[in-house]
Design a protein around this motif. Structure first.
Motif, mmCIF file in Angstrom:
data_model
loop_
_atom_site.group_PDB
_atom_site.id
_atom_site.type_symbol
_atom_site.label_atom_id
_atom_site.label_comp_id
_atom_site.label_asym_id
_atom_site.label_seq_id
_atom_site.Cartn_x
_atom_site.Cartn_y
_atom_site.Cartn_z
ATOM 1 N N ASN A 77 16.489 -8.326 5.048
ATOM 2 C CA ASN A 77 15.339 -7.683 5.698
ATOM 3 C C ASN A 77 15.698 -6.347 6.340
ATOM 4 O OD1 ASN A 77 13.472 -9.783 5.078
ATOM 5 N ND2 ASN A 77 14.384 -11.028 6.711
ATOM 6 N N GLN A 78 16.622 -5.632 5.696
ATOM 7 C CA GLN A 78 17.016 -4.323 6.212
ATOM 8 C C GLN A 78 16.417 -3.178 5.387
ATOM 9 O OE1 GLN A 78 21.290 -4.383 6.275
ATOM 10 N NE2 GLN A 78 21.391 -5.681 8.096
ATOM 11 N N MET A 79 15.599 -3.525 4.402
ATOM 12 C CA MET A 79 14.927 -2.503 3.595
ATOM 13 C C MET A 79 13.550 -2.255 4.192
ATOM 14 S SD MET A 79 15.061 -0.520 0.918
ATOM 15 C CE MET A 79 16.271 -1.152 -0.241
ATOM 16 N N HIS A 80 13.290 -1.031 4.581
ATOM 17 C CA HIS A 80 12.016 -0.688 5.232
ATOM 18 C C HIS A 80 11.270 0.341 4.402
ATOM 19 C CE1 HIS A 80 13.467 -2.908 8.683
ATOM 20 N NE2 HIS A 80 14.551 -2.138 8.720
ATOM 21 N N LEU A 81 9.968 0.124 4.252
ATOM 22 C CA LEU A 81 9.139 1.058 3.496
ATOM 23 C C LEU A 81 8.749 2.257 4.358
ATOM 24 C CD1 LEU A 81 6.669 -1.329 1.603
ATOM 25 C CD2 LEU A 81 8.814 -0.345 0.770
ATOM 26 N N HIS A 82 8.613 3.401 3.704
ATOM 27 C CA HIS A 82 8.095 4.617 4.342
ATOM 28 C C HIS A 82 7.014 5.148 3.407
ATOM 29 C CE1 HIS A 82 11.430 4.489 7.184
ATOM 30 N NE2 HIS A 82 12.238 4.291 6.149
ATOM 31 N N CYS A 83 5.813 4.591 3.532
ATOM 32 C CA CYS A 83 4.744 4.859 2.572
ATOM 33 C C CYS A 83 3.928 6.088 2.953
ATOM 34 C CB CYS A 83 3.811 3.654 2.461
ATOM 35 S SG CYS A 83 4.619 2.172 1.810
ATOM 36 N N GLN A 84 3.518 6.833 1.941
ATOM 37 C CA GLN A 84 2.613 7.967 2.158
ATOM 38 C C GLN A 84 1.595 8.004 1.031
ATOM 39 O OE1 GLN A 84 4.759 11.786 1.770
ATOM 40 N NE2 GLN A 84 6.523 10.562 1.146
ATOM 41 N N GLU A 85 0.448 8.567 1.314
ATOM 42 C CA GLU A 85 -0.609 8.631 0.309
ATOM 43 C C GLU A 85 -0.155 9.526 -0.838
ATOM 44 O OE1 GLU A 85 -5.442 8.734 0.385
ATOM 45 O OE2 GLU A 85 -4.379 10.241 1.582
ATOM 46 N N THR A 86 -0.290 9.021 -2.075
ATOM 47 C CA THR A 86 0.299 9.697 -3.228
ATOM 48 C C THR A 86 -0.667 9.696 -4.404
ATOM 49 O OG1 THR A 86 2.491 8.917 -2.536
ATOM 50 C CG2 THR A 86 2.258 9.647 -4.828
ATOM 51 N N PRO A 87 -0.943 10.857 -4.998
ATOM 52 C CA PRO A 87 -1.746 10.890 -6.236
ATOM 53 C C PRO A 87 -0.985 10.158 -7.339
ATOM 54 C CG PRO A 87 -1.523 13.102 -5.270
ATOM 55 C CD PRO A 87 -0.543 12.216 -4.577
ATOM 56 N N LEU A 88 -1.522 9.046 -7.807
ATOM 57 C CA LEU A 88 -0.770 8.161 -8.696
ATOM 58 C C LEU A 88 -0.446 8.820 -10.035
ATOM 59 C CD1 LEU A 88 0.524 5.427 -9.089
ATOM 60 C CD2 LEU A 88 -1.681 4.527 -9.863
ATOM 61 N N LYS A 89 -1.398 9.539 -10.617
ATOM 62 C CA LYS A 89 -1.159 10.139 -11.929
ATOM 63 C C LYS A 89 -0.042 11.188 -11.868
ATOM 64 C CE LYS A 89 -3.422 12.299 -15.895
ATOM 65 N NZ LYS A 89 -4.681 12.854 -16.435
ATOM 66 N N ILE A 131 4.049 3.121 7.512
ATOM 67 C CA ILE A 131 3.222 4.265 7.123
ATOM 68 C C ILE A 131 3.862 5.553 7.618
ATOM 69 C CG2 ILE A 131 0.982 5.401 7.413
ATOM 70 C CD1 ILE A 131 -0.252 2.610 7.693
ATOM 71 N N LEU A 132 4.111 6.448 6.680
ATOM 72 C CA LEU A 132 4.726 7.728 7.018
ATOM 73 C C LEU A 132 3.637 8.794 6.909
ATOM 74 C CD1 LEU A 132 7.480 9.185 7.583
ATOM 75 C CD2 LEU A 132 7.620 9.573 5.139
ATOM 76 N N GLU A 133 2.943 9.020 8.038
ATOM 77 C CA GLU A 133 1.840 9.980 8.029
ATOM 78 C C GLU A 133 2.351 11.401 8.156
ATOM 79 O OE1 GLU A 133 -1.628 9.131 10.247
ATOM 80 O OE2 GLU A 133 -1.325 6.980 10.158
ATOM 81 N N GLU A 134 3.395 11.597 8.947
ATOM 82 C CA GLU A 134 4.031 12.910 9.047
ATOM 83 C C GLU A 134 5.500 12.714 9.320
ATOM 84 O OE1 GLU A 134 3.399 15.076 12.877
ATOM 85 O OE2 GLU A 134 1.656 13.763 12.957
#
Length: 455
Positions: free
Chosen positions: A5-17, A179-182
């Motif tokens: 459990n040491q892997m952490h997501l840093h998600c950002q909104e991404t145009p999928l195509k 969530i990585l907003e900025e």
């Protein structure tokens, strides 16, 4: 990291195509080599909002999911086959399907493919080795994104397999820390400094695949300025007529390949200091060896990691900066051939060399043999010394000084080009034009016109 459990997501909104286009582009080279048709498409569910579907993903880790699925598709599809990446969506999820025309799946329970260390039955007799880790890792990353992954044989009457990933739309399923907003303020400051420090560096991409070039531009344009040439011949001309700080070149190209262009770059004193990164496939060992012999500064195997390319560019750019800082003022002495000053332990030798060359520059019989007699050392010693000091052979040293003097005279415009050729020791006008164009990327008359326009 995942197990602990040491892997952490840093998600950002991404145009999928756009995101998938970048990854697919990296596999086009291998696909073309094997005559495999590789496509990225959208299904009917996206007909109303083509290209606008956005998802919240950790770009680095989700890249691994798609790359692994494409890698497997390439591995199990025969030459001349087809691989298609299809984007779609329903009310709650975005979907990505990787379909191939390969050997298909033999497992009755395809869920087993995602078990760690499980070796599939479909590779028997094909001598394809695997670890059983890749698909397990895909499943872990997809589930961390709140999604699902499944595998099945194609149902459209075509033999082959399909791997389907679905991830929730929006970001309500993610934890606030995922969530990585900025970017972090410190990272922003570092990035800003990098942009300010490096945006004045021009990089030439030489590749007949426009999608590879566009992908590099899109990913790294915040740090560097990019231009593109379609082959080595065009790239060499741009290098000789423009100002570039680094070259990223494919090896296999029409008209002039990357190795030939590299040879021309490193043998031309005007551009020999420009670092060159060669892009090769993992199987091109002979190209790597030849590239090393010709002076390539770095290699990167396709498909490459964009972060690795960025680090490689940064390191080479830093080297250029250090060299320029150390030797600033020592280069660019074209207009001062008579006043060339060489500092260091080789002063006496270079003074004798320059004195003799300046005195006999107009003599067509000036050659390496006469120069060695004058300076009192053997041809081999002179060659070695000039390689050490100037980076070129004795013959190239004489030729380069002649051409630089010719360029200065053409720029002054006091005598015509025929007179210029004779004044720097060329009896044959055609030969003069040929070597001048090779050195400067344009004919003497074109060079004269360019300088008149600049004035």
């Amino acid at each position: 990291k995942i197990d602990k459990n040491q892997m952490h997501l840093h998600c950002q909104e991404t145009p999928l195509k756009d995101f998938l286009h970048g990854i697919v582009s990296l596999y086009r080279f291998n696909a073309q080599e094997r005559n495999i048709t590789l496509e990225l498409k959208e299904d009917e569910s996206l007909s109303s909002d083509k290209g606008k579907l956005k998802v919240w993903i950790d770009r680095i880790n989700f890249d691994k999911v798609i790359s692994n699925l494409l890698s497997n598709a390439m591995k199990y599809t025969f030459d001349g086959g087809e691989i298609t990446v299809i984007i779609g969506k329903d009310e709650k999820n975005a979907t990505i399907r990787v379909e191939d025309t390969g050997i298909g799946l033999k497992e009755e329970k395809t869920d087993r493919l995602f078990e760690r260390f499980y070796q599939g039955n479909n590779s028997s007799g094909l001598h394809i080795e695997g670890t059983g880790i890749g698909l397990n890792l895909c499943k872990a990353f997809v589930e961390m994104h709140g999604g699902k992954i499944k595998a099945y044989n194609r149902t459209d009457g075509i033999k082959g397999s399909c791997f389907e990933v679905s991830i929730p739309l929006g970001n309500s399923h993610l934890q606030p820390g995922e969530i990585l907003e900025e970017e972090d303020k410190k990272e922003q400051e570092i990035t800003k400094k990098k942009v300010q420090a490096n945006r004045n560096f021009n990089i030439l991409i030489v590749d007949d695949d426009s999608e590879i070039a566009q992908y590099i531009k899109t990913e790294l344009s915040d740090w560097y300025r990019f231009e593109r040439a379609c082959n080595g011949k065009e790239g060499l001309k741009m290098l000789l007529t423009g100002k570039y700080d680094l070259v990223i070149s494919d090896v296999m190209m029409p008209e002039m390949d990357g190795i030939t262009m590299l040879k021309n770059i490193k043998s031309n004193s005007n551009i020999s200091d420009i670092p060159v990164i060669l892009l090769t496939s993992k199987s091109e060992v002979e190209h790597r060896l030849e590239g090393l012999r010709r002076g390539a500064d770095a290699f990167l195997a396709k498909p490459f990691d964009m972060e690795e390319l960025h680090i490689l560019i940064d390191n080479l750019v830093d080297n250029v900066r250090r060299i320029r800082g150390k030797y600033s003022g020592a280069q660019g002495q074209k207009a001062k051939i008579e006043q060339i000053q060489v500092k260091g332990n080789n002063d006496a030798l270079m003074e004798r060399v320059m004195k003799y060359i300046n005195t006999h520059l107009a003599d067509p019989d000036l050659n390496v043999e006469k120069l060695t007699e004058e300076v009192g050392i053997s041809r081999a010693q002179l060659h070695r010394k000039l390689k050490e000091i100037a980076g070129v052979s004795a013959g190239e040293f004489i030729r380069n000084l002649r051409l630089e003097q010719a360029a200065r005279l053409i720029e002054e415009g006091q005598i015509n080009i025929t007179q210029v050729a004779y004044s720097v020791g060329f009896n044959n006008q055609t030969h003069f034009s040929t070597v001048f164009k090779k050195h400067y990327g344009m004919s003497p008359s074109e060079y004269a016109e360019t300088k008149r326009n600049e004035k």
